[in-house]
Design an enzyme around this catalytic site. Sequence first.
Site, PDB file in Angstrom:
ATOM      1  N   ASN A  44      16.122 106.162  15.622  1.00 40.52           N
ATOM      2  CA  ASN A  44      17.486 105.741  15.905  1.00 40.52           C
ATOM      3  C   ASN A  44      17.705 105.695  17.420  1.00 40.52           C
ATOM      4  OD1 ASN A  44      17.305 108.606  15.683  1.00 40.52           O
ATOM      5  ND2 ASN A  44      19.509 108.800  15.392  1.00 40.52           N
TER       6      ASN A  44
ATOM      7  N   GLU B 112      20.950 105.454  19.873  1.00 33.14           N
ATOM      8  CA  GLU B 112      22.404 105.456  19.990  1.00 33.14           C
ATOM      9  C   GLU B 112      22.843 104.826  21.312  1.00 33.14           C
ATOM     10  OE1 GLU B 112      23.332 109.311  17.163  1.00 33.14           O
ATOM     11  OE2 GLU B 112      23.699 109.493  19.308  1.00 33.14           O
TER      12      GLU B 112
ATOM     13  N   CYS C   5      19.974 102.272  13.602  1.00 33.08           N
ATOM     14  CA  CYS C   5      19.273 103.311  12.846  1.00 33.08           C
ATOM     15  C   CYS C   5      17.755 103.155  12.938  1.00 33.08           C
ATOM     16  CB  CYS C   5      19.668 103.259  11.377  1.00 33.08           C
ATOM     17  SG  CYS C   5      21.414 103.484  11.062  1.00 33.08           S
TER      18      CYS C   5
ATOM     19  N   GLU D  93      15.585 103.099  10.488  1.00 33.41           N
ATOM     20  CA  GLU D  93      15.020 102.188   9.486  1.00 33.41           C
ATOM     21  C   GLU D  93      15.081 100.746   9.974  1.00 33.41           C
ATOM     22  OE1 GLU D  93      17.329 104.581   9.172  1.00 33.41           O
ATOM     23  OE2 GLU D  93      17.618 105.150   7.083  1.00 33.41           O
TER      24      GLU D  93
ATOM     25  N   CYS E  25      21.513 104.596   5.317  1.00 32.99           N
ATOM     26  CA  CYS E  25      22.929 104.225   5.289  1.00 32.99           C
ATOM     27  C   CYS E  25      23.080 102.850   4.623  1.00 32.99           C
ATOM     28  CB  CYS E  25      23.508 104.221   6.704  1.00 32.99           C
ATOM     29  SG  CYS E  25      23.074 102.775   7.680  1.00 32.99           S
TER      30      CYS E  25
ATOM     31  N   CYS F 111      21.432  99.883   6.500  1.00 29.24           N
ATOM     32  CA  CYS F 111      19.968  99.892   6.371  1.00 29.24           C
ATOM     33  C   CYS F 111      19.546  99.490   4.966  1.00 29.24           C
ATOM     34  CB  CYS F 111      19.415 101.262   6.733  1.00 29.24           C
ATOM     35  SG  CYS F 111      19.497 101.588   8.510  1.00 29.24           S
TER      36      CYS F 111
HETATM   37 ZN   LIG Z   1      21.090 103.127   8.747  1.00 24.74          ZN
END
Ligand SMILES: [Zn+2]
Length: 138
Positions: free
Chosen positions: A49, A51, A60, A62, A93, A96
């Site tokens: 990830n 940010e 993210c 993934e 999430c 993703c």
């Molecule tokens: Zn995600």
Amino acid sequence: MAKVEQNLNISALELAAKNAYNNAYAPYSNFFVGAAALTKNGNIVSGCNVENASYGLTVCAERNCIAQAVINGEQQFQTLVIYTEQEKLTPPCGACRQVIAEFLDQSAIVTAVNHLDQQISWTVKQLLPDAFTPKDLE
Ligand SMILES: [Zn+2]
């Protein structure tokens, strides 16, 4: 990308996901995630990830993992592993799940693992039933 034998090797994927985890950029949430996927050609790709101070720009692990594969010319995957050091295993999430459904077969397995050697697996179909996919655009 690392080349592996065609037979599924979750521990190699776990290691790649853990290595990506160690590079995660998560200064705001401190929620570090690594992901690794095995492509249909037998290569392992990984992502973490990333940010941003503008929180909505966060991407993210993934999705970065899948993007890394696409950058390297691979668009088909056998499986994907998500690594965290959370006591509760981390599912992908919603965003993703949509991206996973774009590139992995509905029957492909997604596995969440953690530092306690716990794991849980889902099929892509379980993660996103009745997904909107490229087939819906035909
Ligand atoms: Zn995600």
